[in-house]
Motif scaffolding. Structure first.
Motif, PDB file in Angstrom:
ATOM      1  N   HIS A   8     -50.631  30.785 -58.037  1.00  0.00           N
ATOM      2  CA  HIS A   8     -49.384  30.339 -58.452  1.00  0.00           C
ATOM      3  C   HIS A   8     -48.154  31.222 -57.908  1.00  0.00           C
ATOM      4  N   LYS A   9     -47.130  31.113 -57.848  1.00  0.00           N
ATOM      5  CA  LYS A   9     -46.083  31.916 -57.272  1.00  0.00           C
ATOM      6  C   LYS A   9     -46.003  33.191 -58.166  1.00  0.00           C
ATOM      7  N   CYS A  10     -45.856  34.199 -57.571  1.00  0.00           N
ATOM      8  CA  CYS A  10     -45.777  35.662 -58.260  1.00  0.00           C
ATOM      9  C   CYS A  10     -44.508  35.976 -58.754  1.00  0.00           C
ATOM     10  N   SER A  11     -44.494  36.935 -59.716  1.00  0.00           N
ATOM     11  CA  SER A  11     -43.314  37.343 -60.446  1.00  0.00           C
ATOM     12  C   SER A  11     -42.741  38.499 -59.546  1.00  0.00           C
ATOM     13  N   GLN A  12     -41.515  38.892 -59.876  1.00  0.00           N
ATOM     14  CA  GLN A  12     -40.904  39.967 -59.010  1.00  0.00           C
ATOM     15  C   GLN A  12     -41.891  41.245 -59.214  1.00  0.00           C
ATOM     16  N   ASP A  13     -42.281  41.527 -60.285  1.00  0.00           N
ATOM     17  CA  ASP A  13     -43.201  42.822 -60.621  1.00  0.00           C
ATOM     18  C   ASP A  13     -44.436  42.770 -59.730  1.00  0.00           C
ATOM     19  N   GLU A  14     -44.993  41.472 -59.560  1.00  0.00           N
ATOM     20  CA  GLU A  14     -46.103  41.387 -58.869  1.00  0.00           C
ATOM     21  C   GLU A  14     -45.856  41.562 -57.096  1.00  0.00           C
ATOM     22  N   TYR A  15     -44.903  41.006 -57.105  1.00  0.00           N
ATOM     23  CA  TYR A  15     -44.189  40.941 -55.641  1.00  0.00           C
ATOM     24  C   TYR A  15     -44.314  42.534 -55.048  1.00  0.00           C
ATOM     25  N   LEU A  16     -43.356  43.164 -55.951  1.00  0.00           N
ATOM     26  CA  LEU A  16     -43.202  44.570 -55.753  1.00  0.00           C
ATOM     27  C   LEU A  16     -44.698  45.453 -55.688  1.00  0.00           C
ATOM     28  N   ASP A  17     -45.557  45.224 -56.644  1.00  0.00           N
ATOM     29  CA  ASP A  17     -46.933  45.928 -56.588  1.00  0.00           C
ATOM     30  C   ASP A  17     -47.630  45.492 -55.257  1.00  0.00           C
TER      31      ASP A  17
END
Length: 291
Positions: free
Chosen positions: A228-237
């Motif tokens: 599923h689409k990632c969150s902003q925190d997951e993207y930055l991680d």
């Protein structure tokens, strides 16, 4: 017949033999399964082409999919060890690492040094799905275990090759060989477009049976792993993981701001977008990326 006549006749025969030889198809290259751990199935003429340098990333760099990663690793470990395991459909959002995860898990299993023989990964192109029976005949007697991998698998209108896949996965007299498992990635959970399913429902004499035949293709996969689409925190991680891995130095606040701006211009956040940003950052910094 004179010597010169015989010589002229021999020359004509030689030319004729050469012409016939050029018309004949080239010999099928011999497949040596010990030559590599990854192959690409070349359906015509029918051989496995070794891939000595695989395009993949380290499994530790694939973020935001920890649960499905662990499930896929466990299923693959069981299969590699000779135990029961399921065919796997990795479906969902684009760019979230479905195909990267399959290749990374394969490398992780082989690097564990727990196997007597390496696990083999064979990529089959979507358009060659109807040659699966031919490929399985080639593999079933081999002393290795194989993951057959099809990336971006889906079927469109008037495409009946999905029936070959259904038979190869579970059906048929022989069934799937014990040393073969099938992994596929798709943006569609049922592998078929919704309007195709709706059309079958509206035009068939028995709508439920017509839809069932097509939807049941996904049922041949014992594991459905959703991305599923990632969150902003997951993207930055993801960005942080890539930056550390490749040794790219930048002020954290500046990195965060540029990474978010990059995602905004792309209109999405995903592992693919994070990797594209990392490539751009490395280029601007004049730094090479690790292999």
């Amino acid at each position: 017949m004179t010597d010169s006549s015989i010589e002229a006749l021999n020359q004509k025969l030689d030319r004729l033999i050469e012409a016939v030889a050029r018309l004949a198809p080239p010999p099928v290259p011999k497949t040596d399964l010990a030559e590599a751990d990854c192959f690409v199935w070349q359906a015509d003429p029918g051989f496995l082409e070794p891939v000595r340098k695989v395009n993949r990333v380290d499994i530790g760099l694939i973020r935001g999919v920890d649960r499905v990663r662990d499930i896929l690793v466990e299923n693959t470990e069981r299969f590699a060890a000779g135990h029961a395991a399921n065919n796997v459909l990795l479906w969902g959002a684009r760019g979230m690492g479905k195909s990267s995860l399959v290749k990374a898990v394969h490398a992780e299993i082989n690097a564990s040094a727990k196997l007597d023989r390496p696990l083999k990964l064979i990529e089959i192109h979507r358009e060659d799905i109807d040659t699966l029976p031919k490929l399985m005949m080639l593999l079933k007697a081999a002393p290795y275990r194989f993951i057959l991998f099809c990336d971006d698998l889906s079927f469109d209108h008037d495409d009946t090759s999905y029936k070959s896949l259904k038979a190869a996965l579970e059906g048929g007299v022989e069934g799937r060989p014990a040393n073969v498992i099938f992994y596929a990635t798709s943006n569609r959970r049922h592998l078929l477009p919704r309007d195709m399913i709706d059309n079958e429902r509206s035009t068939a004499i028995n709508p439920s049976e017509a839809v069932e035949e097509k939807v049941s293709l996904s049922d041949r996969f014992g594991l459905w792993l959703g991305f599923h689409k990632c969150s902003q925190d997951e993207y930055l991680d993801m960005i942080d993981g890539y930056v550390r891995h490749h040794g790219l130095a930048m002020d954290p606040e500046t990195l965060r701001a540029e990474a978010l701006e990059w995602a905004t211009t792309r209109g999405s956040r995903s592992g693919r977008v994070a990797w594209q940003f990392t490539q751009d950052l490395a280029g601007r910094l004049g730094k090479p990326l690790k292999d």
